[in-house]
Each structure stands twice: as structure tokens, then as C-alpha cells.
Design an enzyme around this catalytic site. Structure first.
Site, short mmCIF file in Angstrom:
data_model
loop_
_atom_site.label_atom_id
_atom_site.label_comp_id
_atom_site.label_asym_id
_atom_site.label_seq_id
_atom_site.Cartn_x
_atom_site.Cartn_y
_atom_site.Cartn_z
N CYS A 193 0.84 -1.20 0.00
CA CYS A 193 0.00 0.00 0.00
C CYS A 193 0.89 1.26 0.00
CB CYS A 193 -0.96 -0.05 1.18
SG CYS A 193 -2.26 1.20 1.15
N ASP B 192 -8.91 -4.61 -6.77
CA ASP B 192 -8.43 -3.68 -5.75
C ASP B 192 -9.25 -2.39 -5.87
OD1 ASP B 192 -7.06 -1.80 -4.21
OD2 ASP B 192 -5.09 -2.58 -4.74
N HIS C 141 -7.39 -5.55 -2.46
CA HIS C 141 -6.21 -4.77 -2.07
C HIS C 141 -5.40 -5.47 -0.97
CE1 HIS C 141 -3.73 -1.27 -1.31
NE2 HIS C 141 -4.11 -1.24 -0.04
#
Length: 457
Positions: free
Chosen positions: A268, A360, A395
Site C-alpha cells: 500500500c 483492488d 487490495h
């Protein structure tokens, strides 16, 4: 043969033929009275290892439910369950038999872990992440009569087994780091060393997360879990390039780390930082880079607070779904419409592994990976890029067999909001298992394969 059945058989020769049916019924009663036996092997293992679950001594053709239950460190309960029917021998083998219903279906060796979900009535928007890696995750596996979907606490299971799942292997050393303004935890594998190193950076949620680093150390890499932003304080984090360079050098200078065998691992926000270090730092030279669930851009003055400000400028791109969950995936592509923000791929000089899910809903990591590959190909550097793309993964691609959560609460602008991460449970879980194997193979190849005997001393 049991002691009881031996006695009955010796008696059989003294009885008239018309008493045979009576003895047969007595033998059947003894056999059926044996309680079901549940085995889970191994009962103690690392979290990325598979186990085998087998139930024996059931009546043939019996419907049963296998159930797993875990209480998190936040005192929330998570569960998974599958519906099975015993075979002609009275056996259920999770590795071989079909689950006909429950939180997973089909032949799923680890379905009792990856399909875990909060029990009914739990708090909304929770996630399951290990905080104290020095203790195991305790999971109770049980078998119940019939096909159940609720009310497990009211049941008296036929059998149960308590198992331990560890992130920290025996002999791994955990070292608190607080020097030169840098905070984090270093994990050293068991053995004499020295070892290749990995600088491990998590996302914008902030805080110090150790579970991936401890698992990497359990697999032979000295891993430094770096804390670089407090929870919910991205807008205050005046942390720039020098902080991460200092952290890299602390890892490099440790006597149990091979100084020229260090890679970077980012997830991330951490993946944005990782790729920025690969392209823009003149101080450090990582040997390889793993980027999970990120999009990548550059800033004139790179700080975590600067990344936050740039993101906030595009908050108008946030959408919500029918459940009022926030969808952030359009922010990254909007930022990259500005050519000056695009990562300078000509500066990439080490192998890079991108891991992304096409569902995602936070970072649009799949689209970013495709764009990065096109630009690296245009500059003749596509040989340095390996891209793992998973169509229905979201994600939050975690270590294998971690429960999938499609949405959960997260901090944004000092507020708690429900964020849609994306992913469908089964394909997302498959992506976690497959990507972890390939991440370890990637790190093994680039950090271990060229180590000389002299470097190991």
C-alpha cells in the site's frame, strides 16, 4: 482388534448357530460405540504451513460439520465451517472430501482458516491481524453432528482439537530498534548467520505491524518491520527520504545482516515508498523490491505528509457503493494523469516484483502494474519487472490463509471510515497463497542465490 471384540469372538465357538445373530449385534454395538476421533496435523505450525484434518470412527454416510473458532487479541470471535458426509469407512478427510456448504465449498485443505469471518453479532468493519507475534494464534477445530450454520456455542461437539499457528519460528530473535530517530523491530532468523535483509514497510493505517516480518525471518530473512507513521496521523508525518535511507542503513550495518544482500518490501503506502527509494535514492541500492497493492508516483519534496496532501486534493474522486463503503481506486489514476508525477522507470536498476489484485478498490494496483510494464518495456527495462496479477483479488493481499475482509474501518483525515478493499473470498485467498510462495522464491533467488561462502562468514 480391541480387547472386547477378542473376548466376544472366543465365546462365539461355544454358542449354538442360532445365537450367531445375537453375537453379531453385540460386535456391531461395540464397534459403533467407539467415539469419533478428530486429528489435526500438525497441531503446531507456522501460519503459512498447511495442516490435515481427518475425522474417523463416524457411522458411514453421516452428515457432520467441521468448525473452526478463534478469539482475536481484540476479543472478537472469528469462525469458519464446512459441511461433510463421511465415506463408507466412516471417515472425513478435509484434504480429499468435498464441503457441500458452509463458509467454503469444494475440496479446500485450508478452508477452515481462509474463510474465517466474524461470528454473527460481531462489531462491524473489523479485521484480523496478529499484534503480538511472540504468542500463537489459538484455533479450536471441532466436529459436530449434522449440517449446522449457526448456534455452534450451543452444541456439544463430537470431538475437538486446539491448534497453534505461529508467525515466529523457534529461535527467531526479536530486537526493538530505536536509534537515529528510526523506530521498528528487527527479526533475525535462527542460526549463525549472517543473513540477507528485508526492509518491510506497511501502509497508511500506520503503527508497527510485525507479523509479516516475523514470518519472513522464520523463512530465513533478517527482516526490519519499520514504523514510519502513527495510526491516523498521515497528515502530520513529516517523514521523508532520509528516514527510510537511515532505516535501510541500520539494517545494512547490523552484524547479522549481509550488507550487500538487502531488499525492500512494501504494501500500500509502503509500496509507494519502496518504489520511490528504488528510483530516487542516491544513498541506498536495494538488491530487489517487492511491491504489493500500490500505485507509484514521485513528488518534488517527498514526505508521507506530502503524499497525504496530494491524495486529499483528489478526494473528490472517492465514490461509495450501495453499502456506503468508500471506493478510493480512482485517486491513483487521476494523480498519474499529470506526467510529472509518474515514476521515472529509467532509474529502476534492480528486479521488481509487483503483486496486484484487479478487484483492488483502493489503489487500482492492477492498472498501475500494466502501466508500469508498458513504460518499462518502452525503455528496455521490462526484464527487471515481474508482475503477478490476480483477477478477483482485492487490495489486502496478506500472508497465506489469512481471512479475507472485503471492507473494514480505516482512518482517513483523522476520521474512521468504512473502506472497500475489494476481492472475492475464494480467489483472493488463492492469490494470497500463490503470491506468498512466489514472493519467497523471488527473495530467495535475488538475495540468497549469489551469496559466496565468504559473504556467509
Amino acid at each position: 482388534m480391541s480387547f472386547q471384540s477378542t473376548v466376544l469372538c472366543s465365546t462365539l465357538v461355544k454358542l449354538p448357530m442360532n445365537d450367531f445373530d445375537l453375537v453379531h449385534r453385540r460386535l456391531s454395538s461395540v464397534t459403533q460405540s467407539a467415539p469419533p476421533v478428530l486429528s489435526v496435523l500438525p497441531t503446531r505450525a507456522l501460519v503459512d504451513e498447511k495442516f490435515k484434518v481427518v475425522v474417523e470412527n463416524l457411522p458411514p454416510g453421516s452428515p457432520v460439520t467441521l468448525h473452526s473458532l478463534h478469539q482475536s487479541e481484540d476479543k472478537d470471535y472469528w469462525e469458519a465451517f464446512g459441511h461433510y458426509i463421511s465415506d463408507h469407512r466412516g471417515v472425513v478427510s478435509v484434504a480429499e472430501d468435498l464441503s457441500f456448504g458452509g463458509t467454503y465449498t469444494g475440496t479446500e485443505v485450508m478452508g477452515l482458516l481462509w474463510s474465517m469471518r466474524p461470528v454473527p453479532g460481531s462489531r462491524a468493519g473489523i479485521r484480523l491481524r496478529k499484534k503480538n507475534v511472540c504468542t500463537p494464534m489459538l484455533i479450536n477445530i471441532s466436529v459436530c453432528r449434522g449440517h449446522l450454520a449457526e448456534g455452534f456455542r450451543d452444541q456439544c461437539p463430537l470431538a475437538s482439537v486446539l491448534i497453534e499457528r505461529w508467525y515466529l519460528a523457534p529461535g527467531v530473535r526479536r530486537i526493538d530498534i530505536s536509534e537515529k530517530g528510526v523506530r521498528g523491530t528487527l527479526f533475525i532468523p535462527p542460526g549463525p548467520g549472517p543473513f540477507p535483509g528485508v526492509l518491510d514497510m506497511w501502509g497508511g493505517g500506520g503503527g508497527l505491524l510485525e507479523y509479516r516480518s516475523s514470518l519472513l525471518a522464520s523463512r530465513g530473512f533478517a527482516s526490519f518491520a519499520l514504523e514510519y507513521v502513527k495510526p491516523g496521523e498521515m497528515e502530520k508525518a513529516d517523514v521523508g527520504l532520509s528516514y527510510f535511507e537511515t532505516a535501510f542503513n541500520i539494517l545494512k550495518d547490523h552484524p547479522q545482516v549481509i550488507p550487500d544482500r538487502i531488499g525492500i518490501f512494501g504494501f500500500c503506502l509502503g509500496s509507494i515508498v519502496a518504489m520511490y527509494l528504488v528510483t530516487e535514492s542516491n544513498v541506498i541500492k536495494p538488491l530487489c523490491c517487492v511491491s504489493v497493492g500500490g500505485f507509484h508516483f514521485v513528488l518534488h519534496e517527498f514526505t508521507v505528509r506530502g503524499i497525504h496532501k496530494l491524495t486529499v486534493k483528489h478526494f473528490n474522486m472517492i465514490r461509495v457503493d450501495e453499502n456506503n463503503h468508500q471506493i478510493w481506486r480512482d485517486i491513483g489514476p487521476e494523480i498519474l494523469k499529470d506526467p510529472s508525477k509518474k515514476l521515472n522507470v529509467e532509474k529502476i536498476n534492480c528486479p521488481v516484483l509487483l503483486v496486484s489484485g484487479h478487484d483492488d478498490q483502493t489503489m487500482a494496483a492492477g492498472e498501475n502494474a500494466e502501466d508500469l510494464f508498458r513504460r518499462m518495456k518502452a525503455t528496455g527495462k521490462e526484464h527487471l519487472l515481474t508482475s503477478l496479477q490476480y483477477p478477483d483479488a482485492g487490495h489486502q493481499i496478506q500472508p497465506p490463509f489469512s481471512p479475507h475482509y472485503r471492507a473494514s474501518y480505516s482512518m482517513s483525515n483523522a476520521q474512521k471510515v468504512m473502506v472497500l478493499w475489494g476481492g472475492q473470498t475464494k480467489p483472493h485467498s488463492d492469490a494470497q497463497e500463490d503470491s506468498w510462495k512466489k514472493i519467497l522464491a523471488f527473495l530467495q533467488h535475488h538475495l540468497y542465490s549469489r551469496i559466496t561462502p565468504k559473504a556467509r562468514k
